[in-house]
Design a protein around this motif. Structure first.
Motif, PDB file in Angstrom:
ATOM      1  N   ILE A  22     -33.233  97.739 -75.138  1.00 30.07           N
ATOM      2  CA  ILE A  22     -33.972  96.886 -73.821  1.00 30.07           C
ATOM      3  C   ILE A  22     -34.239  95.298 -74.558  1.00 30.07           C
ATOM      4  O   ILE A  22     -34.946  95.389 -75.706  1.00 30.07           O
ATOM      5  N   ASN A  23     -34.195  94.215 -73.841  1.00 26.47           N
ATOM      6  CA  ASN A  23     -34.451  93.001 -74.542  1.00 26.47           C
ATOM      7  C   ASN A  23     -35.364  92.469 -73.086  1.00 26.47           C
ATOM      8  O   ASN A  23     -34.812  92.218 -72.286  1.00 26.47           O
ATOM      9  N   THR A  24     -36.540  92.156 -73.663  1.00 26.45           N
ATOM     10  CA  THR A  24     -37.478  91.424 -72.422  1.00 26.45           C
ATOM     11  C   THR A  24     -38.408  90.673 -73.571  1.00 26.45           C
ATOM     12  O   THR A  24     -39.112  91.301 -74.354  1.00 26.45           O
ATOM     13  N   PRO A  25     -38.750  89.353 -73.211  1.00 30.59           N
ATOM     14  CA  PRO A  25     -37.935  88.573 -72.316  1.00 30.59           C
ATOM     15  C   PRO A  25     -36.588  88.446 -72.691  1.00 30.59           C
ATOM     16  O   PRO A  25     -36.054  88.611 -73.803  1.00 30.59           O
ATOM     17  N   HIS A  26     -35.813  88.192 -71.661  1.00 26.36           N
ATOM     18  CA  HIS A  26     -34.398  88.598 -71.775  1.00 26.36           C
ATOM     19  C   HIS A  26     -33.517  87.390 -72.048  1.00 26.36           C
ATOM     20  O   HIS A  26     -33.533  86.434 -71.450  1.00 26.36           O
ATOM     21  N   TYR A  55     -25.732  90.584 -72.714  1.00 31.98           N
ATOM     22  CA  TYR A  55     -26.562  90.653 -73.975  1.00 31.98           C
ATOM     23  C   TYR A  55     -26.285  89.875 -74.953  1.00 31.98           C
ATOM     24  O   TYR A  55     -25.024  89.295 -75.180  1.00 31.98           O
ATOM     25  N   TYR A  56     -27.245  89.620 -75.990  1.00 28.19           N
ATOM     26  CA  TYR A  56     -26.992  88.855 -77.155  1.00 28.19           C
ATOM     27  C   TYR A  56     -25.814  89.439 -77.961  1.00 28.19           C
ATOM     28  O   TYR A  56     -25.649  90.688 -78.146  1.00 28.19           O
ATOM     29  N   GLN A  90     -34.016  80.231 -62.327  1.00 30.94           N
ATOM     30  CA  GLN A  90     -35.465  79.917 -63.024  1.00 30.94           C
ATOM     31  C   GLN A  90     -35.862  80.869 -64.044  1.00 30.94           C
ATOM     32  O   GLN A  90     -36.128  81.900 -63.706  1.00 30.94           O
ATOM     33  N   PRO A  91     -35.906  80.693 -65.160  1.00 32.25           N
ATOM     34  CA  PRO A  91     -36.294  81.704 -66.242  1.00 32.25           C
ATOM     35  C   PRO A  91     -38.096  81.716 -66.369  1.00 32.25           C
ATOM     36  O   PRO A  91     -38.645  80.973 -66.144  1.00 32.25           O
ATOM     37  N   GLN A  92     -38.180  82.968 -66.506  1.00 27.12           N
ATOM     38  CA  GLN A  92     -39.636  83.702 -66.911  1.00 27.12           C
ATOM     39  C   GLN A  92     -39.959  83.525 -68.143  1.00 27.12           C
ATOM     40  O   GLN A  92     -41.118  83.673 -68.538  1.00 27.12           O
ATOM     41  N   GLY A  93     -39.108  83.439 -68.939  1.00 29.25           N
ATOM     42  CA  GLY A  93     -39.322  83.225 -70.407  1.00 29.25           C
ATOM     43  C   GLY A  93     -38.226  82.933 -71.218  1.00 29.25           C
ATOM     44  O   GLY A  93     -36.984  82.445 -70.661  1.00 29.25           O
TER      45      GLY A  93
END
Length: 396
Positions: free
Chosen positions: A176-180, A129-130, A322-325
């Protein structure tokens, strides 16, 4: 007169004892000292839309925002945020009572946790997490409970059973973090529906960090958790202008939610910065009204940069998830016979002239991410090309 101190009590609040200089400051200083390309900290090296900059200049010259703006944010920006939520996601929020403007998303996160968490409450956060999450939970006196996203089939995935098992009678809130960030995972509709069901079943509050909401790629879709049944009145939704419009230094963020939740968050926020970014608030109000073509083009450009850096990292020998965001690619360094990401990142500027971030600092258990390294791709093409060219030295 000498200042009196207690020899058995440290100066720093014990809740913050585990936190020192952030890894971003450390690695950025390393980049400056060595002249390395900084692919560590996630800020663009070009400014955002010219019309948005011009809007900020107009506000300055017109005297709008040069003095204290209203505590909740200027009406124009709150109205624009409400219109954005309605147009993009079908979420209806009252700009007068359900929108709060903050000094970036970081302040919104801190204010939310300070407002909603009391000493002894447990806060579940998706790990890695950030880094501000852990500090904000600590300042509120809460206990953080990590639920770890783990790599599988080329991406990081949430174990919903592990999330459910983490909830106890002391759990107050899900963060919750999304995009993460840092993994680039975007939670699916099915995953979000399960989180919503759990929150309703166990009567949990939820804070969602959605600052990368406009940076989702390929088949991924960003869906606010607040849009699921039973979630509107228990969710604080947080976003910001920095990542969407490439003005990270302006620090304009916001939180939306029910009147009761926003009132609680505003109570804490008013004793942090009180207000900030007066003229920039007017500019971001205009930015949020940009046509869909801006958001589509911005996303397409970042997807192309993701692929440019990802291909270069693979060619250099990294295992790439591979990142999705988001702005970031997480890699694994074990193909080089290395296991310590922190040591790897400290040596990388001298070896290759590139700075990256060790993901291990984003875990409660550093062993969980010990071999993971994060790179950012929100840079000019020529910078990414030069960085990947330098990283080829690792392959040899």
């Amino acid at each position: 007169m000498a200042r009196m101190t207690s020899s058995d009590r440290p100066l720093l609040n014990r809740r913050l004892a585990e936190f020192g200089t952030t890894v971003f400051a450390e690695m950025s200083a390393l980049a400056l000292r060595t002249g390395a390309i900084n692919l560590g900290q996630g800020f663009p090296d070009t400014d955002g839309p010219e019309e948005v900059r011009e809007a900020a200049v107009r506000a300055l010259w017109d005297g709008r925002g040069n003095q204290y703006p209203p505590g909740p944010g200027i009406p124009e920006l709150r109205t624009a945020i409400a219109a954005h939520q309605q147009r993009r996601y079908g979420l209806s929020v009252d700009p007068d009572t359900e929108v709060l403007v903050t000094a970036g998303a970081t302040e919104a996160i801190a204010a939310s946790l300070l407002a909603l968490v009391e000493p002894g409450d447990e806060v579940i956060a998706l790990e890695p997490y950030y880094d501000s999450y852990a500090a904000s939970i600590a300042m509120a006196g809460g206990t953080r409970v990590p639920v770890t996203l783990r790599p599988a089939e080329g991406r990081f995935r949430l174990d919903l059973d592990e999330l459910r098992d983490a909830v106890t009678d002391r759990t107050r809130l899900l963060l919750i973090n999304t995009p993460h960030n840092p993994t680039g995972t975007v939670l699916t509709r099915e995953e979000l529906a399960s989180i919503a069901e759990l929150a309703v079943e166990r009567d949990l509050l939820v804070v969602t960090d959605e600052v990368y909401e406009h940076l989702v790629f390929d088949d991924a879709e960003h869906i606010p958790l607040a849009s699921f049944p039973g979630m509107r009145d228990r969710t604080v939704t947080i976003s910001s202008a920095g990542k969407t419009f490439s003005f990270t230094g302006w620090k304009v963020g916001w939180a939306t939610g029910s009147r009761e939740l926003v009132t609680a968050v505003r109570t804490a926020k008013q004793y942090l910065t009180y207000v900030s970014a007066g003229p920039f608030q007017y500019a971001i109000a205009e930015a949020l009204r940009l046509p869909d073509s801006y958001f589509d083009g911005f996303r397409a450009d970042l997807r192309r940069k993701r692929d440019l850096l990802g291909d270069g990292l693979r060619a250099a020998g990294f295992e790439v998830y591979q990142p999705q965001g988001t702005y970031f690619i997480t890699t694994d360094i074990t193909p080089f016979g290395e296991k310590d990401a922190y040591a790897f990142c400290r040596a990388l500027p001298e070896r290759c002239g590139v700075v990256a971030i060790p993901n291990s600092v984003f875990y409660d258990d550093p062993d969980a991410g010990r071999s993971q390294v994060r790179f950012t791709f929100c840079k000019r093409d020529e910078i990414l090309d030069e960085a990947t060219s330098r990283l080829q030295r690792l392959a040899s």
